[in-house]
Design a protein around this motif. Structure first.
Motif, PDB file in Angstrom:
ATOM      1  N   ILE A 150      11.321 -35.004 -36.953  1.00 60.72           N
ATOM      2  CA  ILE A 150      10.836 -35.529 -38.228  1.00 60.72           C
ATOM      3  C   ILE A 150       9.921 -34.475 -38.843  1.00 60.72           C
ATOM      4  O   ILE A 150       8.970 -34.022 -38.205  1.00 60.72           O
ATOM      5  CB  ILE A 150      10.081 -36.847 -38.015  1.00 60.72           C
ATOM      6  N   PRO A 151      10.186 -34.052 -40.075  1.00 53.00           N
ATOM      7  CA  PRO A 151       9.408 -32.954 -40.657  1.00 53.00           C
ATOM      8  C   PRO A 151       7.975 -33.356 -40.987  1.00 53.00           C
ATOM      9  O   PRO A 151       7.739 -34.381 -41.623  1.00 53.00           O
ATOM     10  CB  PRO A 151      10.198 -32.602 -41.926  1.00 53.00           C
ATOM     11  N   LEU A 152       7.026 -32.550 -40.537  1.00 52.74           N
ATOM     12  CA  LEU A 152       5.625 -32.781 -40.870  1.00 52.74           C
ATOM     13  C   LEU A 152       5.349 -32.385 -42.310  1.00 52.74           C
ATOM     14  O   LEU A 152       4.679 -33.114 -43.048  1.00 52.74           O
ATOM     15  CB  LEU A 152       4.726 -31.995 -39.909  1.00 52.74           C
ATOM     16  N   GLU A 153       5.863 -31.236 -42.702  1.00 48.99           N
ATOM     17  CA  GLU A 153       5.648 -30.742 -44.065  1.00 48.99           C
ATOM     18  C   GLU A 153       6.727 -31.311 -44.977  1.00 48.99           C
ATOM     19  O   GLU A 153       7.603 -30.601 -45.463  1.00 48.99           O
ATOM     20  CB  GLU A 153       5.655 -29.211 -44.084  1.00 48.99           C
ATOM     21  N   ALA A 154       6.671 -32.593 -45.224  1.00 45.22           N
ATOM     22  CA  ALA A 154       7.667 -33.277 -46.057  1.00 45.22           C
ATOM     23  C   ALA A 154       7.030 -34.526 -46.627  1.00 45.22           C
ATOM     24  O   ALA A 154       6.008 -35.007 -46.131  1.00 45.22           O
ATOM     25  CB  ALA A 154       8.911 -33.638 -45.242  1.00 45.22           C
ATOM     26  N   SER A 155       7.646 -35.049 -47.676  1.00 49.36           N
ATOM     27  CA  SER A 155       7.142 -36.297 -48.245  1.00 49.36           C
ATOM     28  C   SER A 155       7.449 -37.442 -47.294  1.00 49.36           C
ATOM     29  O   SER A 155       8.305 -37.340 -46.409  1.00 49.36           O
ATOM     30  CB  SER A 155       7.799 -36.562 -49.599  1.00 49.36           C
TER      31      SER A 155
END
Length: 332
Positions: A150-155
């Protein structure tokens, strides 16, 4: 801040699972963003249990929330407190006892005990913050295991879309249900009774609301989602403080039934997602036998004898309730 929702989770900065801090940041930041979006006054009560002496504390490595609707309270339980419990030499973090510490200190009118790698979706936070949470019930939800990063730097929307598209299995009422079609068919053929209970739970909800048999008690992954009002938590007195690793969370569900609380299973669209990770370090922790756990929980919900509840449940000091513990608050 007086919160409408308290989300309690345990942790320590020990790198558990390989990327603990990353998973924790995703979980908390998602709550923060959703609290702002839904205008839900929310506190995250993060219980830092037995912190390692060679690493910075969690309050030092976490960013403060940004939404204005969320704050993070870091409550620290020292190694000295940790050593009071059985098997402390084999288990560095007693997750369920740590949750008890947070539950006792939560201010919300709805208090969720969960883990630091659980991601709530928007519908779930809205549900927890709604007036639907009843003091006469305890609430469970099936865990959706995500096998993608799951991307941390994402909305928050991008994160939740990754979760939705990458569910490997669902930790349902009677065990894990794989989501890959062929594996699901194979599992259905091998575990007909498990699926029968799932169907019965949907067509005859009374079996779940007032379970009289163990198969209708939603015990799987109970530590990832157990929601009650403060009155409900006080009636149950939290998770039993045995010093075990496995099954302790499920005992709390059985105690809740024995104490007269109604079981409610929260169905989608509200969901919880689990960030899958390496679990190899968990095998060394002390655990009770499954046979004992099933036997005792079955007897609790079938007899509901107060003498047995008293034997299994905590006393009034649960959650280190008589202790004054240090706390740091991270606010916007």
């Amino acid at each position: 801040m007086c919160a409408s929702v308290s989300v309690v989770m345990p942790g320590r900065n020990d790198g558990h699972g390989g990327d603990f801090l990353r998973r924790l940041r995703i979980a908390i930041d998602t709550i923060d963003q959703l609290a702002g979006r839904t205008d839900t006054t929310t506190e995250v009560v993060l219980v830092e249990w037995n912190p390692p002496t060679d690493r910075p504390g969690l309050a030092e490595v976490l960013d403060p929330p940004a939404s204005g609707q969320c704050e993070i309270r870091v409550v620290t339980v020292s190694g000295t407190h940790h050593e009071r419990f059985p098997n402390s030499d084999r288990t560095p973090l007693f997750q369920e006892i740590a949750k008890n510490v947070g539950v006792r200190r939560a201010t919300g009118r709805a208090v969720l005990a969960t883990n630091a790698d659980i991601v709530l979706n928007e519908e779930m936070l809205r549900f927890i913050g709604s007036s639907a949470v009843d003091s006469g019930a305890f609430y469970r939800a099936s865990r959706h295991d995500v096998n993608a990063e799951i991307p941390l730097e994402a909305s928050v929307d991008e994160r939740l879309e990754v979760c939705r598209r990458n569910v490997a299995e669902i930790r349902a009422m009677n065990g894990p249900i794989p989501q890959e079609p062929r594996a699901k068919v194979r599992d259905l053929l091998e575990n007909v009774s498990r699926y029968r209970a799932e169907v019965e739970a949907r067509v005859r909800p009374g079996l779940v609301a007032d379970p009289r048999s163990f198969e209708h008690l939603h015990t799987f992954a109970a530590g990832d989602f157990l929601l009650m009002t403060p009155d409900g938590w006080e009636a149950v007195r939290g998770f039993p403080e045995y010093g075990w690793h496995l099954y302790v969370d499920s005992y709390a569900c059985a105690i809740a039934v024995a104490r007269g609380l109604r079981q409610e299973v929260v169905r989608p669209p509200p969901r919880i997602y689990h960030q899958m990770h390496d679990r190899s370090g968990s095998s060394d922790r002390y655990s009770a036998s499954r046979e004992r756990y099933v036997s005792e929980c079955s007897e609790l919900i079938s007899t509901r004898e107060e003498a047995m509840v008293h034997e299994v449940a905590n006393d009034e000091s649960w959650g280190l309730g008589s202790e004054s513990l240090p706390e740091v608050t991270l606010s916007p």
